[in-house]
Motif scaffolding. Structure first.
Motif, PDB file in Angstrom:
ATOM      1  N   MET A   1       0.917  -1.193  -0.061  1.00 41.62           N
ATOM      2  CA  MET A   1      -0.063  -0.139  -0.120  1.00 41.62           C
ATOM      3  C   MET A   1       0.900   1.451  -0.013  1.00 41.62           C
ATOM      4  N   SER A   2       0.258   2.284  -0.528  1.00 41.02           N
ATOM      5  CA  SER A   2       1.029   3.428  -0.627  1.00 41.02           C
ATOM      6  C   SER A   2       1.190   4.187   0.644  1.00 41.02           C
ATOM      7  N   GLU A   3       0.209   3.860   1.488  1.00 44.68           N
ATOM      8  CA  GLU A   3       0.133   4.722   2.975  1.00 44.68           C
ATOM      9  C   GLU A   3       1.464   4.809   3.556  1.00 44.68           C
ATOM     10  N   SER A   4       2.476   3.935   3.541  1.00 41.28           N
ATOM     11  CA  SER A   4       3.542   3.847   4.398  1.00 41.28           C
ATOM     12  C   SER A   4       4.491   4.948   3.681  1.00 41.28           C
ATOM     13  N   SER A   5       4.537   5.044   2.420  1.00 40.83           N
ATOM     14  CA  SER A   5       5.496   5.444   1.564  1.00 40.83           C
ATOM     15  C   SER A   5       4.903   6.952   0.850  1.00 40.83           C
ATOM     16  N   LEU A   6       3.788   7.568   1.246  1.00 39.40           N
ATOM     17  CA  LEU A   6       3.191   8.804   0.623  1.00 39.40           C
ATOM     18  C   LEU A   6       4.413   9.759   0.904  1.00 39.40           C
ATOM     19  N   THR A   7       4.571  10.562  -0.464  1.00 44.04           N
ATOM     20  CA  THR A   7       5.567  11.857  -0.040  1.00 44.04           C
ATOM     21  C   THR A   7       4.653  13.013   0.273  1.00 44.04           C
ATOM     22  N   CYS A   8       4.955  14.251   0.665  1.00 49.39           N
ATOM     23  CA  CYS A   8       4.299  15.440   0.620  1.00 49.39           C
ATOM     24  C   CYS A   8       3.761  15.754  -0.695  1.00 49.39           C
ATOM     25  N   GLY A   9       4.352  15.665  -1.763  1.00 48.06           N
ATOM     26  CA  GLY A   9       4.013  16.135  -3.155  1.00 48.06           C
ATOM     27  C   GLY A   9       2.789  15.275  -3.406  1.00 48.06           C
ATOM     28  N   GLU A  10       2.791  13.816  -3.299  1.00 49.98           N
ATOM     29  CA  GLU A  10       1.640  12.976  -3.479  1.00 49.98           C
ATOM     30  C   GLU A  10       0.421  13.193  -2.525  1.00 49.98           C
TER      31      GLU A  10
ATOM     32  N   ARG B   1      -5.502  24.261  -2.949  1.00 48.70           N
ATOM     33  CA  ARG B   1      -3.727  23.985  -2.550  1.00 48.70           C
ATOM     34  C   ARG B   1      -3.424  24.558  -1.368  1.00 48.70           C
ATOM     35  N   LEU B   2      -4.149  25.717  -1.321  1.00 51.99           N
ATOM     36  CA  LEU B   2      -3.909  26.238  -0.007  1.00 51.99           C
ATOM     37  C   LEU B   2      -4.207  25.556   1.255  1.00 51.99           C
ATOM     38  N   ASP B   3      -5.557  25.213   1.059  1.00 55.21           N
ATOM     39  CA  ASP B   3      -6.254  24.435   1.787  1.00 55.21           C
ATOM     40  C   ASP B   3      -5.465  23.101   2.366  1.00 55.21           C
ATOM     41  N   ALA B   4      -4.902  22.552   1.340  1.00 52.32           N
ATOM     42  CA  ALA B   4      -4.486  21.245   1.510  1.00 52.32           C
ATOM     43  C   ALA B   4      -3.051  21.745   2.175  1.00 52.32           C
ATOM     44  N   GLU B   5      -2.260  22.592   1.824  1.00 57.03           N
ATOM     45  CA  GLU B   5      -0.933  23.002   2.503  1.00 57.03           C
ATOM     46  C   GLU B   5      -1.054  23.196   3.891  1.00 57.03           C
ATOM     47  N   LEU B   6      -2.301  23.894   4.309  1.00 61.25           N
ATOM     48  CA  LEU B   6      -2.571  24.283   5.859  1.00 61.25           C
ATOM     49  C   LEU B   6      -2.938  23.266   6.426  1.00 61.25           C
ATOM     50  N   LEU B   7      -3.378  22.162   6.027  1.00 61.48           N
ATOM     51  CA  LEU B   7      -3.863  20.940   6.790  1.00 61.48           C
ATOM     52  C   LEU B   7      -2.585  20.088   6.876  1.00 61.48           C
ATOM     53  N   LEU B   8      -1.596  20.125   5.910  1.00 63.49           N
ATOM     54  CA  LEU B   8      -0.427  19.399   6.148  1.00 63.49           C
ATOM     55  C   LEU B   8       0.465  19.970   6.969  1.00 63.49           C
ATOM     56  N   THR B   9       0.282  21.231   6.931  1.00 71.61           N
ATOM     57  CA  THR B   9       1.479  22.023   7.996  1.00 71.61           C
ATOM     58  C   THR B   9       0.727  21.438   9.367  1.00 71.61           C
ATOM     59  N   GLU B  10      -0.485  21.648   9.721  1.00 71.93           N
ATOM     60  CA  GLU B  10      -0.971  21.230  10.887  1.00 71.93           C
ATOM     61  C   GLU B  10      -0.568  19.520  11.288  1.00 71.93           C
ATOM     62  N   VAL B  11      -0.554  18.870  10.385  1.00 74.49           N
ATOM     63  CA  VAL B  11      -0.056  17.673  10.591  1.00 74.49           C
ATOM     64  C   VAL B  11       1.284  17.193  10.740  1.00 74.49           C
ATOM     65  N   THR B  12       1.982  17.861  10.300  1.00 76.72           N
ATOM     66  CA  THR B  12       3.628  17.627  10.189  1.00 76.72           C
ATOM     67  C   THR B  12       4.261  18.656  10.951  1.00 76.72           C
TER      68      THR B  12
ATOM     69  N   PRO C   1       3.125   7.085   8.128  1.00 76.20           N
ATOM     70  CA  PRO C   1       2.046   6.188   8.226  1.00 76.20           C
ATOM     71  C   PRO C   1       0.914   7.396   8.918  1.00 76.20           C
ATOM     72  N   GLY C   2       1.385   7.530  10.230  1.00 78.93           N
ATOM     73  CA  GLY C   2       0.224   8.262  11.057  1.00 78.93           C
ATOM     74  C   GLY C   2      -0.106   9.729  10.576  1.00 78.93           C
ATOM     75  N   GLN C   3       0.798  10.089   9.978  1.00 80.82           N
ATOM     76  CA  GLN C   3       0.511  11.429   9.371  1.00 80.82           C
ATOM     77  C   GLN C   3      -0.237  11.491   8.210  1.00 80.82           C
ATOM     78  N   VAL C   4      -0.090  10.522   7.313  1.00 76.40           N
ATOM     79  CA  VAL C   4      -0.932  10.156   6.079  1.00 76.40           C
ATOM     80  C   VAL C   4      -2.340   9.977   6.599  1.00 76.40           C
ATOM     81  N   VAL C   5      -2.436   9.267   7.474  1.00 78.90           N
ATOM     82  CA  VAL C   5      -3.999   8.943   8.103  1.00 78.90           C
ATOM     83  C   VAL C   5      -4.524  10.019   8.774  1.00 78.90           C
ATOM     84  N   ALA C   6      -3.953  11.002   9.497  1.00 79.68           N
ATOM     85  CA  ALA C   6      -4.575  12.060  10.285  1.00 79.68           C
ATOM     86  C   ALA C   6      -4.681  13.162   8.966  1.00 79.68           C
ATOM     87  N   PHE C   7      -3.751  13.199   8.018  1.00 83.05           N
ATOM     88  CA  PHE C   7      -4.115  14.357   6.920  1.00 83.05           C
ATOM     89  C   PHE C   7      -5.245  13.954   5.992  1.00 83.05           C
TER      90      PHE C   7
END
Ligand code: GLN
Length: 279
Positions: A1-10, A25-36, A53-59
C-alpha cells in the motif's frame, strides 16, 4: 500500500484533486502543516519528503472533513489574522483577510497616542487584538452578545498576551456610559435569504454574525445611530460592510451627521468599509 510511503507532493496532489472551493492547494497545505508542523515552504522545496503512516492517516481525515465542506479554520481550530494566530470555534465568524483592511484603515486615522477604542461584536477578538498589537498604548475594549464569543475573545487575548477588556453586551447596551476616540465593528451585514449563505464557509458560521435584516443593514443603521452618543468630538466610526453596500452606508453616515465620510476597498477591489468622523 502507498500509505507507508506517501510523499508530501503525492499527499498534496491527492488532496488538491479532491477538495472543492476557491483554494484547494492552500487548504491542503494548511492541513499538511497542521499534521507535520512543517511550513509550506518545506513542502514546496522538498515535495519528495516522506510522511509517516500516522501523518498520512491524520491528513486524509482532515481532507475528508474539508471535502464535506467544513471550513479549514474549524478543522485546524485556529486562523491567522494580521500577525496573530487566533483560536476559532463555530461560535463566531472566522476572521477574513478582507477585515485586515479595516484594521489598516483604523491605524491610518489621526488618533491620540492613548486612544480609547472599542470593537463591537468582536467574535474571536480579531480586530481589537490586531489594533492592540500595533498600538500597545491604546486602551482597547471589545463586546460580543454571545457568551461563547466573549470567552473565546478573552482566551485569544490571553494567548496573544494583549490586555483586551471584553464585555458581554448587545452593541452598546451593556456598557457603562463612556466616550471613545474610535469605534470599529465588522457587524452582520448579509441580507436575509441571500444566496451566498448557501455555500462555502458561511454555512458553518452563526447567522447572528452574518445576517442583519431584509437589506442587511439593520446592525449598521443601529451602530451609525448609536455611536454618536459614544464618540468623543472628532472621534471616528469605522464599519465593515458588503461589497454592494458602500453607497447606502455612506448615505447613512452622512444622514447621521458624520463628516469625512469615505468608503475603502478590500484586497479584491470591492467596497468593504466606510468611515466617518463625529463632530
Ligand atoms: N464577509 C463575510 C462574507 O461575506 C460576511 C461578514 C459579515 O457579515 N460581517 O462571507
Amino acid at each position: 500500500m502507498s500509505e507507508s510511503s506517501l510523499t508530501c507532493g503525492e499527499a498534496l496532489a491527492e488532496a488538491c484533486a479532491r477538495i472543492d472551493g476557491e483554494s484547494p492547494r492552500l487548504d491542503a497545505e494548511l492541513l499538511l502543516t497542521e499534521v507535520t508542523g512543517w511550513p509550506p515552504a518545506r513542502f514546496r522545496a522538498f515535495p519528495e519528503a516522506t510522511l509517516e503512516p500516522g501523518q498520512v492517516v491524520a491528513f486524509r481525515q482532515m481532507v475528508e472533513r474539508r471535502c464535506a465542506g467544513e471550513p479549514v479554520a474549524h478543522i485546524l481550530g485556529h486562523q491567522g489574522f494580521w500577525t496573530l494566530t487566533l483560536e476559532v470555534t463555530p461560535d463566531t465568524l472566522i476572521p477574513r483577510p478582507d477585515t485586515e483592511c479595516l484594521v489598516e484603515a483604523a491605524l491610518s486615522l489621526p488618533l491620540p497616542d492613548k486612544a480609547r477604542v472599542i470593537d463591537l461584536g468582536t467574535g474571536t477578538g480579531a480586530i481589537a487584538l490586531a489594533l492592540l498589537s500595533e498600538r500597545p498604548d491604546w486602551e482597547v475594549q471589545a463586546t460580543d452578545l454571545v457568551p461563547e464569543a466573549v470567552a473565546l475573545a478573552r482566551r485569544n487575548a490571553e494567548h496573544c498576551g494583549l490586555p483586551l477588556t471584553v464585555t458581554q453586551s448587545h452593541w452598546f447596551a451593556g456598557l457603562a456610559h463612556q466616550h471613545f476616540n474610535l469605534i470599529v465593528s465588522n457587524p452582520p451585514y448579509i441580507e436575509e435569504g441571500d444566496h451566498h449563505l448557501a455555500s462555502g464557509d458561511v454555512r458553518y458560521e452563526p447567522d447572528s454574525a452574518l445576517v442583519s435584516g431584509s437589506d442587511g443593514l439593520d446592525a449598521i443603521r443601529h451602530l451609525v445611530h448609536k455611536s454618536q452618543y459614544w464618540l468623543t468630538p472628532g472621534g471616528w466610526l469605522v464599519l465593515e460592510h458588503g461589497y454592494n453596500q458602500g453607497e447606502a452606508v455612506r448615505l447613512l453616515f452622512r444622514a447621521g451627521g458624520y463628516s469625512n465620510v469615505e468608503t475603502r476597498k478590500d484586497y479584491g477591489g470591492n467596497d468593504r468599509l466606510t468611515l466617518g468622523r463625529w463632530h
